[in-house]
Structure formats: C-alpha cells, structure tokens
Design an enzyme around this catalytic site. Structure first.
Site, short mmCIF file in Angstrom:
data_model
loop_
_atom_site.label_atom_id
_atom_site.label_comp_id
_atom_site.label_asym_id
_atom_site.label_seq_id
_atom_site.Cartn_x
_atom_site.Cartn_y
_atom_site.Cartn_z
N CYS A 109 39.68 41.69 35.03
CA CYS A 109 39.61 42.89 35.87
C CYS A 109 38.87 44.02 35.14
O CYS A 109 37.66 43.96 34.99
CB CYS A 109 41.00 43.30 36.34
N HIS A 213 42.88 38.53 38.71
CA HIS A 213 43.94 38.46 37.69
C HIS A 213 44.53 37.06 37.59
O HIS A 213 45.60 36.78 38.15
CB HIS A 213 45.05 39.47 38.02
N GLU A 215 46.03 35.67 35.15
CA GLU A 215 47.31 35.64 34.41
C GLU A 215 48.50 35.80 35.35
O GLU A 215 49.61 35.34 35.03
CB GLU A 215 47.32 36.72 33.33
#
Length: 244
Positions: A109, A213, A215
C-alpha cells in the site's frame, strides 16, 4: 537459520504519548511464510539505518499515511492527510540502502508508493479527485479481509509467477496511487479503471510493491501467503550470497 525480515513501523499519538507499532497481520504473515519478523522504528540516526541493513535479510515497507507531495515535487491538495516527513525520509533511506545491498523488498500500500517516490516517480494524491472514472478503492466500514475489486496481472511479471493467474480479487484501502513510474520499476498489475496495482523491478532483483493489503488476507485466503513465501525464499538466497 530462518531469514530476518524487517518491517517498518509507524508512530501514533494517544493522550500525548507516542507509540510505535505495526498491524499484527504483517508479523503473522512473515512468520507463517517462514521468516523472523523484526520491527524497524522511525529513527533519524542515519548510522542506525545502515546497521539495520546488516541485521535484516528482507524488508517490508508497510502501509500507513500519505507520502509528502513536496518530496516528489508537488504542492499538496486538500485531500492529502496524515503526512509524516520523518517516516517518509526514514523509509526512503531504508529502500535506497536495501537496493544497494540487493536486499529483497516488499512494499505494501503506502510501501509501493514510497518505493516509487524513492525511485523518482510521482503519485496521484487523490485518485477520486484526479483520475476520471475511478472505481471504489477505499470502501468505508469494510473489514480488511474483504475482497473489493479485480486486479489484472501481466503474464511477463514476477507477480504472475507467484499466482499463476491473470486475474485475482484483492482488498483495497487507498486513496493515493502511482502516477509516473520511477526509474528501475515497471507496472505488474492494474485495476479495471487503469490504476497501477503493483510495481516490480525491471531487472532480476526482488523488488515488489502491491497497492492492496495481502497481509490482511493470508489467514482467510492462503494463496496470498505465497507473496510472503517468495519474499522469504529470496531473502534466504541473498543472505547466502552475502555471507559467503
């Protein structure tokens, strides 16, 4: 011995107390991929940045606030917010030194935006304001692990080698994005409205930046863990080269 993956942290202020930290999703994703995560706080000591390079085998540039427009030669528009010059300068230094030492880098990001600005590129300060026909990239009141839009991946990219798919669904929480691509980087993926969703090195180095994102998706959608596994694998390879 597992590779050490440095993850950049952010600072926040609560009741006049300053805290330094990171979303736990970054830590768990690196751990699940086989790496040892350590947090890299924002420091002004240039020598400390160099010492981090001696400790880490891979680097994750994490998400967060907007990059200061003056750094890439623009005046800020009113939609730009949550700027930290200290963090920008710190992470740009980390990126530049990691590139010099051929340490694998994953930008997430804000991280892909830092990569691009550090390489001489520019950003859209607010895509809804500056890019006609932009779709929804920052959904309100939406969980981080919810898929939001489609991403088209170039077949000649390293990212395609990760997923073996030309189209995937991703989450999305950004209002800024890459505009002019920096030197040494190339686009690897786009959203349907033409926004650049991934950058990577135009040579063989592992430098990858994602506008979404991953993660936050690894627990619910395990295929996104492949990104972190590739980072860990590349970090192991480069660590072996450096210690010879």
């Amino acid at each position: 011995m597992k590779p050490v993956i440095g993850i950049t942290a952010f600072c926040s202020v609560d009741e006049d107390k300053v805290f330094c930290g990171i979303n736990e999703n970054y830590i768990s994703s690196v751990m699940l991929a086989g790496g040892i995560p350590i947090l890299i706080p924002i420091v002004k000591d240039k020598q400390a940045v160099l010492q981090y390079m001696e400790v880490i085998d891979g680097l994750v540039l994490s998400g967060g606030g907007d990059v200061a427009p003056l750094i890439y030669g623009e005046e800020p528009i009113k939609q730009t917010a949550n700027v930290s010059w200290e963090r920008d300068e710190h992470e740009i230094a980390l990126f530049n030194h990691a590139c010099q030492k051929n340490i694998p880098i994953l930008g997430i990001c804000r991280g892909v935006q830092i990569m691009n600005v550090a390489s001489g590129g520019t950003l859209y300060q607010d895509i809804e304001k500056q890019v006609p026909g932009t779709l929804g990239h920052y959904p309100l009141r939406t969980a981080m692990d919810q898929l939001q839009h489609t991403v088209e991946i170039g077949k000649d990219s390293r990212l395609y080698a990760v997923f073996q798919e030309e189209k995937i669904y991703v989450n999305s929480f950004h209002h800024q994005s890459v505009k002019k691509i920096g030197k040494g980087l190339k686009a690897a993926a786009f959203s349907d409205d033409g926004i650049i969703e991934a950058l990577e090195s135009d040579d063989q180095r592992f430098i990858m930046g994602l506008q979404w994102h991953p993660e936050a998706l690894t627990a619910k959608y395990p295929k996104f863990l492949l990104i972190f596994r590739m980072l860990v694998e590349e970090s192991m390879k480069q660590r072996a080269v450096r210690i010879r």
